[in-house]
Design a protein around this motif. Structure first.
Motif, PDB file in Angstrom:
ATOM      1  N   GLU A  24       8.373  -5.442 -11.705  1.00  0.00           N
ATOM      2  CA  GLU A  24       9.275  -4.298 -11.765  1.00  0.00           C
ATOM      3  C   GLU A  24       8.494  -2.994 -11.951  1.00  0.00           C
ATOM      4  O   GLU A  24       8.829  -2.148 -12.778  1.00  0.00           O
ATOM      5  CB  GLU A  24      10.323  -4.487 -12.859  1.00  0.00           C
ATOM      6  N   MET A  25       7.438  -2.855 -11.141  1.00  0.00           N
ATOM      7  CA  MET A  25       6.590  -1.672 -11.192  1.00  0.00           C
ATOM      8  C   MET A  25       6.653  -0.968  -9.834  1.00  0.00           C
ATOM      9  O   MET A  25       6.749  -1.615  -8.801  1.00  0.00           O
ATOM     10  CB  MET A  25       5.138  -2.070 -11.498  1.00  0.00           C
ATOM     11  N   THR A  26       6.607   0.345  -9.866  1.00  0.00           N
ATOM     12  CA  THR A  26       6.618   1.108  -8.615  1.00  0.00           C
ATOM     13  C   THR A  26       5.186   1.371  -8.146  1.00  0.00           C
ATOM     14  O   THR A  26       4.230   1.314  -8.940  1.00  0.00           O
ATOM     15  CB  THR A  26       7.323   2.462  -8.794  1.00  0.00           C
ATOM     16  N   LEU A  27       5.059   1.673  -6.875  1.00  0.00           N
ATOM     17  CA  LEU A  27       3.768   2.041  -6.320  1.00  0.00           C
ATOM     18  C   LEU A  27       3.260   3.322  -6.983  1.00  0.00           C
ATOM     19  O   LEU A  27       2.060   3.462  -7.243  1.00  0.00           O
ATOM     20  CB  LEU A  27       3.891   2.235  -4.798  1.00  0.00           C
ATOM     21  N   THR A  28       4.173   4.217  -7.297  1.00  0.00           N
ATOM     22  CA  THR A  28       3.813   5.460  -7.985  1.00  0.00           C
ATOM     23  C   THR A  28       3.193   5.171  -9.343  1.00  0.00           C
ATOM     24  O   THR A  28       2.156   5.742  -9.703  1.00  0.00           O
ATOM     25  CB  THR A  28       5.052   6.363  -8.148  1.00  0.00           C
ATOM     26  N   ARG A  29       3.809   4.283 -10.096  1.00  0.00           N
ATOM     27  CA  ARG A  29       3.283   3.935 -11.428  1.00  0.00           C
ATOM     28  C   ARG A  29       1.922   3.252 -11.309  1.00  0.00           C
ATOM     29  O   ARG A  29       1.005   3.555 -12.082  1.00  0.00           O
ATOM     30  CB  ARG A  29       4.283   3.044 -12.180  1.00  0.00           C
ATOM     31  N   LEU A  30       1.771   2.339 -10.351  1.00  0.00           N
ATOM     32  CA  LEU A  30       0.490   1.671 -10.150  1.00  0.00           C
ATOM     33  C   LEU A  30      -0.583   2.699  -9.806  1.00  0.00           C
ATOM     34  O   LEU A  30      -1.706   2.630 -10.320  1.00  0.00           O
ATOM     35  CB  LEU A  30       0.591   0.612  -9.042  1.00  0.00           C
ATOM     36  N   SER A  31      -0.234   3.661  -8.977  1.00  0.00           N
ATOM     37  CA  SER A  31      -1.159   4.726  -8.594  1.00  0.00           C
ATOM     38  C   SER A  31      -1.637   5.494  -9.834  1.00  0.00           C
ATOM     39  O   SER A  31      -2.830   5.784  -9.963  1.00  0.00           O
ATOM     40  CB  SER A  31      -0.478   5.684  -7.615  1.00  0.00           C
ATOM     41  N   GLU A  32      -0.728   5.790 -10.724  1.00  0.00           N
ATOM     42  CA  GLU A  32      -1.073   6.497 -11.963  1.00  0.00           C
ATOM     43  C   GLU A  32      -2.014   5.671 -12.830  1.00  0.00           C
ATOM     44  O   GLU A  32      -2.964   6.191 -13.407  1.00  0.00           O
ATOM     45  CB  GLU A  32       0.188   6.826 -12.756  1.00  0.00           C
ATOM     46  N   ILE A  33      -1.753   4.372 -12.916  1.00  0.00           N
ATOM     47  CA  ILE A  33      -2.548   3.491 -13.780  1.00  0.00           C
ATOM     48  C   ILE A  33      -3.958   3.312 -13.239  1.00  0.00           C
ATOM     49  O   ILE A  33      -4.928   3.384 -13.990  1.00  0.00           O
ATOM     50  CB  ILE A  33      -1.859   2.114 -13.936  1.00  0.00           C
ATOM     51  N   VAL A  34      -4.075   3.058 -11.925  1.00  0.00           N
ATOM     52  CA  VAL A  34      -5.390   2.718 -11.371  1.00  0.00           C
ATOM     53  C   VAL A  34      -6.166   3.916 -10.838  1.00  0.00           C
ATOM     54  O   VAL A  34      -7.351   3.808 -10.544  1.00  0.00           O
ATOM     55  CB  VAL A  34      -5.284   1.626 -10.275  1.00  0.00           C
ATOM     56  N   GLY A  35      -5.514   5.068 -10.704  1.00  0.00           N
ATOM     57  CA  GLY A  35      -6.207   6.252 -10.222  1.00  0.00           C
ATOM     58  C   GLY A  35      -6.524   6.220  -8.739  1.00  0.00           C
ATOM     59  O   GLY A  35      -7.514   6.779  -8.294  1.00  0.00           O
ATOM     60  N   VAL A  36      -5.672   5.557  -7.973  1.00  0.00           N
ATOM     61  CA  VAL A  36      -5.802   5.494  -6.515  1.00  0.00           C
ATOM     62  C   VAL A  36      -4.554   6.159  -5.940  1.00  0.00           C
ATOM     63  O   VAL A  36      -3.450   5.951  -6.455  1.00  0.00           O
ATOM     64  CB  VAL A  36      -5.930   4.032  -6.028  1.00  0.00           C
TER      65      VAL A  36
END
Length: 77
Positions: A24-36
């Motif tokens: 239940e994670m968005t691509l936007t949130r993943l982008s914020e976490i990993v810095g990509v």
């Protein structure tokens, strides 16, 4: 064996969409976490990436609590 051209499939499927949905994670949130960037993650997600850094794979797997083999699989032919 010659490497695939830009129009050919690589034989690798990225399960990023499925893993994000399970968590239940968005691509936007993943982008914020990993810095990509979202654009680069989207390219990976849509099986359009020609290469990916090991450090990016590790960061994605840490954020999603998965193994590289959970993220990248051989595509069915």
């Amino acid at each position: 064996m010659t490497p695939p051209t830009d129009d050919e499939e690589t034989g690798v499927h990225c399960r990023l969409d499925e893993l994000l949905a399970e968590r239940e994670m968005t691509l936007t949130r993943l982008s914020e976490i990993v810095g990509v960037s979202i654009v680069n993650l989207s390219i990976l997600k849509n099986d359009k990436a020609r290469a990916v850094r090991f450090s990016t794979l590790i960061a994605i797997c840490q954020a999603l609590d998965c193994e590289i083999g959970d993220l990248l699989v051989r595509a069915d032919r």
